[in-house]
Design a protein around this motif. Structure first.
Motif, mmCIF file in Angstrom:
data_model
loop_
_atom_site.group_PDB
_atom_site.id
_atom_site.type_symbol
_atom_site.label_atom_id
_atom_site.label_comp_id
_atom_site.label_asym_id
_atom_site.label_seq_id
_atom_site.Cartn_x
_atom_site.Cartn_y
_atom_site.Cartn_z
ATOM 1 N N PHE A 1 -9.941 8.136 1.451
ATOM 2 C CA PHE A 1 -9.827 6.733 1.052
ATOM 3 C C PHE A 1 -10.758 5.834 1.865
ATOM 4 O O PHE A 1 -11.411 4.937 1.320
ATOM 5 C CB PHE A 1 -8.377 6.276 1.220
ATOM 6 N N PRO B 1 -5.740 5.559 -6.140
ATOM 7 C CA PRO B 1 -4.372 5.958 -6.511
ATOM 8 C C PRO B 1 -4.290 6.593 -7.894
ATOM 9 O O PRO B 1 -3.427 7.441 -8.133
ATOM 10 C CB PRO B 1 -3.584 4.642 -6.449
ATOM 11 N N PHE C 1 1.273 4.041 -2.927
ATOM 12 C CA PHE C 1 0.845 5.401 -2.594
ATOM 13 C C PHE C 1 1.922 6.424 -2.943
ATOM 14 O O PHE C 1 1.627 7.457 -3.554
ATOM 15 C CB PHE C 1 0.501 5.474 -1.107
ATOM 16 N N PHE D 1 -0.728 -0.371 -5.016
ATOM 17 C CA PHE D 1 -1.636 0.144 -3.987
ATOM 18 C C PHE D 1 -2.837 -0.790 -3.824
ATOM 19 O O PHE D 1 -3.216 -1.145 -2.703
ATOM 20 C CB PHE D 1 -2.106 1.545 -4.369
ATOM 21 N N ILE E 1 -5.059 10.256 -7.448
ATOM 22 C CA ILE E 1 -3.911 10.956 -6.863
ATOM 23 C C ILE E 1 -2.833 11.177 -7.915
ATOM 24 O O ILE E 1 -2.237 12.262 -8.012
ATOM 25 C CB ILE E 1 -3.354 10.158 -5.669
ATOM 26 N N LEU F 1 1.824 9.483 -5.686
ATOM 27 C CA LEU F 1 2.081 10.875 -5.341
ATOM 28 C C LEU F 1 2.992 11.557 -6.347
ATOM 29 O O LEU F 1 2.911 12.773 -6.540
ATOM 30 C CB LEU F 1 2.726 10.964 -3.952
ATOM 31 N N LEU G 1 0.831 -1.202 0.000
ATOM 32 C CA LEU G 1 0.000 0.000 0.000
ATOM 33 C C LEU G 1 0.868 1.256 0.000
ATOM 34 O O LEU G 1 0.640 2.193 -0.779
ATOM 35 C CB LEU G 1 -0.914 -0.007 1.224
ATOM 36 N N PHE G 2 1.886 1.275 0.857
ATOM 37 C CA PHE G 2 2.775 2.435 0.944
ATOM 38 C C PHE G 2 3.556 2.623 -0.351
ATOM 39 O O PHE G 2 3.704 3.746 -0.847
ATOM 40 C CB PHE G 2 3.735 2.256 2.120
ATOM 41 N N SER H 1 -6.074 12.483 3.088
ATOM 42 C CA SER H 1 -6.042 11.395 2.100
ATOM 43 C C SER H 1 -6.618 10.118 2.691
ATOM 44 O O SER H 1 -7.372 9.395 2.022
ATOM 45 C CB SER H 1 -4.604 11.154 1.634
#
Length: 433
Positions: free
Chosen positions: A404, A173, A35, A76, A176, A39, A31-32, A400
């Motif tokens: 989400f 995502p 993400f 993600f 974003i 970005l 997930l990180f 965020s």
């Protein structure tokens, strides 16, 4: 019989205590990773270009951007699927397949070192290739364990709400990434974010040493610090000097900041020392820069000229391209040259506008967001445009997270409400019978 019972006990223990930890860590890392890539899709494109160059490949720019968007969404979504228990079997297969490919690939990167940083976590966390390989070995072990026990993981949605949740998890995502592509990253991990003192980041910190001076008297040697040196009439004779490293120095965070003026040469130091406002119109490649907002740049220059602010164009293009650009678009300001990678680090937008003062980055705008300077009739220090704008990391992350989670909580509520209604209906039917 006893062996089967013992095996079942071990499996139950692993599923009860270890599986939730693996599910959280494995899903959280994916997930990180997705993400931070969402970005900054332009940063992911740069890394893909690095890989293409290292392996001698030529990739169409549109394809690299498409790949960057899809990679961010895939990682993600995969992490969210693991955490939320969506499509368990398919997710377990995909995670195992992904790590089964990436683990040997990162071993090759560690051995051959074609690129210095794999780009796994974008600009947020930089890992060496060996660190990346070690991380992937751990994740591969987790993925095997997750595959073996995926049927026992938690799930938060039913059959119908799973489709809705999965759609939102993939869409989030991408939204974003689209925002970052059209504007600037919501969270900037680069060394040119607003509030950064560029002078501090371009200055090296030297090593710090302590010195001992060795003196001898009557066959006995003794060290002295510089504050304890013996007097010349005490009979001590100087023999040697030693030094000990107290604190290691640091290389500058930004080691390639060099802005070359066509006439004045390197103006980096004077630009960072300017106590007034300085505009930097950054277009790393004029050949591919968006031309639709060039009039906005001319208006910004006219405003800067009116109030006596410095205004420079920055590009990595050659002088012929610069001259053609200035002639075609009637740009009155001069272009300085700088390193291409430096300029893409300064702003992901091509072109973009940066405002600095005393060497501190105050504001950054993508070309779509350049203010209407033609309507500004006061100096910058009286305008909000001239004030530093800091985006709180925790505020952006918090907003965020809320955006989400809100649809997911709604879908989960629909699922639990439906279960409650089914349970009530079943109970009512059995009572009536």
């Amino acid at each position: 019989m006893g062996t089967n019972t013992r095996s079942d006990t071990v499996k139950a223990f692993l599923a009860t205590y270890l599986l939730p930890v693996v599910q959280l860590l494995l899903g959280g890392v994916f997930l990180f990773s997705g993400f931070v890539k969402a970005l900054d899709p332009a940063g992911a494109v740069i890394k893909l270009d690095d890989y293409a160059t290292a392996f001698g490949l030529t990739i169409i720019p549109l394809f690299t951007y498409l790949t960057a968007f899809l990679q961010a969404a895939f990682e993600f979504a995969l992490g969210a699927f693991v955490l939320l228990g969506l499509y368990k079997r398919l997710t377990a297969w995909l995670v195992l397949l992904f790590m089964g490919i990436m683990t040997p690939f990162t071993l090759y990167l560690a051995l051959a070192n074609p690129v210095s940083d794999c780009g796994c976590f974008g600009e947020a966390i930089t890992l060496t290739n060996w660190e990346t390989f070690g991380k992937n070995v751990v994740l591969f072990v987790f993925s095997v364990f997750f595959y073996l026990f995926y049927a026992r993981t938690w799930t938060l949605f039913g059959h119908r709400t799973s489709r809705w949740a999965a759609t939102w998890v993939v869409l989030f995502p991408l939204l974003i990434a689209i925002h970052a592509y059209r504007h600037q990253p919501m969270i900037d991990f680069r060394p040119f974010k607003p509030g950064t003192d560029l002078r501090a980041l371009t200055t090296a910190v030297p090593d710090s040493f302590s010195y001992s001076f060795i003196y001898e008297k009557e066959g006995i040697r003794q060290p002295f610090t510089i504050d304890q040196l013996p007097a010349s009439d005490e009979g001590w004779t100087y023999v040697d000097r030693s030094e000990q490293l107290v604190k290691a120095g640091k290389s500058p965070v930004i080691d390639n900041l060099a802005i070359l003026h066509p006439d004045a040469g390197d103006i980096t130091a004077s630009l960072l020392a300017d106590t007034s406002y300085v505009f930097l119109y950054v277009a790393d490649k004029l050949e591919t820069a968006d031309r639709r907002r060039v009039p906005d740049a001319r208006e910004a220059y006219a405003y800067a000229h009116t109030y006596g602010y410095a205004f420079y164009g920055l590009t990595a293009s050659d002088q012929t391209t610069i001259d053609e650009w200035r002639y075609e678009y009637d740009t009155p300001f001069e272009f300085c040259t700088a390193d291409d990678r430096l300029l893409t680090t300064m702003t992901r937008s091509n072109p973009g506008l940066i405002l600095i003062k005393n060497g501190v980055v105050l504001r950054k705008w993508a070309y779509r967001d350049i203010p209407e300077f033609a309507s500004l009739d006061k100096p910058l220090y009286e305008s909000s445009i001239g004030q530093p704008r800091h985006r709180s990391l925790f505020r952006v992350l918090g907003l965020s997270l809320l955006v989400f989670l809100f649809p997911l909580l709604y879908f989960h509520q629909l699922h639990t409400g439906r279960l409650a209604r089914l349970e009530h209906h079943t109970l009512t039917s059995s009572t009536s019978v």
